[in-house]
Design a protein around this motif. Structure first.
Motif, short mmCIF file in Angstrom:
data_model
loop_
_atom_site.label_atom_id
_atom_site.label_comp_id
_atom_site.label_asym_id
_atom_site.label_seq_id
_atom_site.Cartn_x
_atom_site.Cartn_y
_atom_site.Cartn_z
N SER A 148 6.48 3.97 13.95
CA SER A 148 7.14 3.68 15.23
C SER A 148 6.54 4.49 16.38
CB SER A 148 8.65 3.94 15.13
OG SER A 148 8.91 5.30 14.90
N SER A 149 6.12 5.73 16.08
CA SER A 149 5.52 6.57 17.12
C SER A 149 4.02 6.37 17.25
CB SER A 149 5.80 8.05 16.83
OG SER A 149 7.17 8.32 16.84
N TYR A 150 3.37 6.07 16.14
CA TYR A 150 1.89 5.94 16.12
C TYR A 150 1.50 4.68 15.35
CZ TYR A 150 2.81 10.85 17.17
OH TYR A 150 3.32 12.01 17.71
N PRO A 151 1.68 3.50 15.97
CA PRO A 151 1.46 2.24 15.23
C PRO A 151 0.03 2.00 14.76
CG PRO A 151 1.89 1.85 17.58
CD PRO A 151 2.19 3.28 17.33
N MET A 152 -0.94 2.72 15.32
CA MET A 152 -2.34 2.53 14.92
C MET A 152 -2.74 3.41 13.73
SD MET A 152 -2.89 0.26 17.08
CE MET A 152 -4.62 -0.09 16.76
N VAL A 153 -1.81 4.24 13.26
CA VAL A 153 -2.11 5.20 12.19
C VAL A 153 -1.51 4.71 10.87
CG1 VAL A 153 -1.86 7.59 11.43
CG2 VAL A 153 -2.14 7.09 13.86
N THR A 154 -2.30 4.76 9.80
CA THR A 154 -1.83 4.35 8.47
C THR A 154 -1.45 5.58 7.65
OG1 THR A 154 -3.31 2.45 8.49
CG2 THR A 154 -2.45 3.11 6.35
N PRO A 155 -0.22 5.64 7.13
CA PRO A 155 0.17 6.79 6.30
C PRO A 155 -0.44 6.70 4.89
CG PRO A 155 2.11 5.61 7.16
CD PRO A 155 0.92 4.73 7.35
N ILE A 156 -0.84 7.85 4.38
CA ILE A 156 -1.31 7.98 2.99
C ILE A 156 -0.28 8.84 2.24
CG2 ILE A 156 -3.12 8.96 1.50
CD1 ILE A 156 -5.06 8.65 3.86
N VAL A 157 -0.02 8.51 0.97
CA VAL A 157 0.84 9.37 0.14
C VAL A 157 0.12 9.68 -1.17
CG1 VAL A 157 3.04 8.54 1.04
CG2 VAL A 157 2.04 7.37 -0.91
N TRP A 158 0.37 10.88 -1.72
CA TRP A 158 -0.05 11.16 -3.09
C TRP A 158 0.67 10.19 -4.01
CZ3 TRP A 158 -4.18 13.87 -3.07
CH2 TRP A 158 -4.35 14.99 -2.24
N ASP A 159 0.04 9.81 -5.10
CA ASP A 159 0.62 8.73 -5.91
C ASP A 159 1.42 9.18 -7.13
OD1 ASP A 159 -1.65 9.42 -7.73
OD2 ASP A 159 -1.12 7.52 -8.68
N ASP A 160 1.48 10.50 -7.42
CA ASP A 160 2.05 10.88 -8.72
C ASP A 160 3.52 10.55 -8.87
OD1 ASP A 160 3.44 13.87 -8.07
OD2 ASP A 160 1.72 13.35 -6.84
N MET A 161 4.29 10.52 -7.77
CA MET A 161 5.69 10.15 -7.87
C MET A 161 5.86 8.64 -8.09
SD MET A 161 7.38 13.02 -7.62
CE MET A 161 9.08 12.54 -7.33
N LEU A 162 4.80 7.88 -7.81
CA LEU A 162 4.86 6.42 -7.93
C LEU A 162 4.36 5.91 -9.28
CD1 LEU A 162 3.17 5.57 -4.48
CD2 LEU A 162 5.59 6.04 -4.90
N ARG A 163 3.54 6.70 -9.97
CA ARG A 163 2.84 6.22 -11.17
C ARG A 163 3.75 5.65 -12.24
NH1 ARG A 163 -1.01 11.49 -11.98
NH2 ARG A 163 -2.00 11.35 -9.93
N GLY A 164 4.87 6.34 -12.48
CA GLY A 164 5.74 5.91 -13.58
C GLY A 164 6.77 4.87 -13.18
N MET A 165 6.80 4.50 -11.91
CA MET A 165 7.80 3.54 -11.46
C MET A 165 7.41 2.12 -11.87
SD MET A 165 8.70 4.85 -7.60
CE MET A 165 9.13 6.55 -7.27
#
Length: 262
Positions: A95-112
């Motif tokens: 919402s504040s920076y629409p041209m920026v793409t967020p990256i997240v570490w994936d380890d919390m997502l792996r087992g989902m």
């Protein structure tokens, strides 16, 4: 979050009272704190394309009193709690920076499950960075994980290797061979992945394992390792020619990757 939540003035925003390494996702003030941190970084880097919002190793998420109450409600799970916070932070950034793409570490997502990930809406908001710093990573497992993330709706993924750190909490000298093999393993994963899925690779250089730990090896002793790793990635492998190239670039007469150098 440790370097913020260790301070008395922010201690009330901890997920677990005694531990400064996780944020309570239920408090509005928590999101305001994260937004303030994002704004400070953006003020110094106005032309960013990507912004890494972290979100890894949240070991105590769900163990705070407010989280325990939230989890007692029907269909609520720690996975959904994690995803709702990622979504809140990513939405705040967008919402504040629409041209920026967020990256997240994936380890919390792996087992989902794929269903949980797909239904969360998170794959449309962020790009996951798959990290593994070992010298013998499970290449087949990584390829399958990338396929899973694609099916969930993530458009791109990142890899994270390491050029220093990751080999011991109080390591003094860099094990170049270990880090070189790590890059070569990631090159194998890349060669077996769809050409349009990989956004990039981040070569991490650890300072310490957590905010309260001793320092591991420092940057100056790790520069030969960084050069070797970058050249291996740039050239798609490691050879005598690459070795000579690194020696010339650094002004070294003989580069050793499997023994410690003076």
């Amino acid at each position: 979050m440790e370097f913020v939540l260790k301070h008395r003035e922010f201690a009330h925003l901890r997920e677990v009272k005694a531990l400064p390494n996780a944020l309570n996702p239920h408090k509005e003030e928590s999101l305001a704190l994260v937004k303030a941190m994002i704004d400070q970084v953006m003020a110094l880097h106005e032309d960013l394309q990507w912004f890494h919002i972290g979100c890894d190793e949240v070991y105590y998420l769900g163990e705070g009193e407010e989280s325990k109450q939230w989890l007692q409600q029907q269909d609520n799970t720690p996975e959904k709690l994690c995803l709702s916070h990622i979504k809140a932070v990513a939405t705040c950034l967008a919402s504040s920076y629409p041209m920026v793409t967020p990256i997240v570490w994936d380890d919390m997502l792996r087992g989902m499950s794929e269903e949980t990930l797909a239904e969360s809406g998170v794959p449309q908001l962020v790009q996951p960075m798959i990290w593994d710093y070992a010298a013998d990573i499970n290449v087949e497992g990584k390829v399958q994980l990338i396929e899973k993330y694609r099916r969930c709706g993530f458009s791109k993924v990142w890899f994270a290797s390491a050029f220093k750190g990751a080999t011991g909490v109080n390591q003094s000298l860099t094990l170049i061979g270990h880090h070189l093999r790590n890059q070569l393993e990631w090159l194998q994963v890349a060669s077996r992945s769809p050409v349009d899925v990989l956004e990039g690779i981040a070569l991490t250089g650890w300072q310490r394992y957590d905010h309260f730990s001793v320092l591991c090896e420092l940057l100056p002793v790790a520069i030969p390792s960084l050069a070797v790793c970058l050249q291996a990635l740039k050239n798609g492998g490691y050879s005598e020619k690459v070795k000579e190239n690194v020696e010339n670039l650094l002004g070294m007469s003989n580069l050793e990757v499997d023994t410690f150098m003076r």
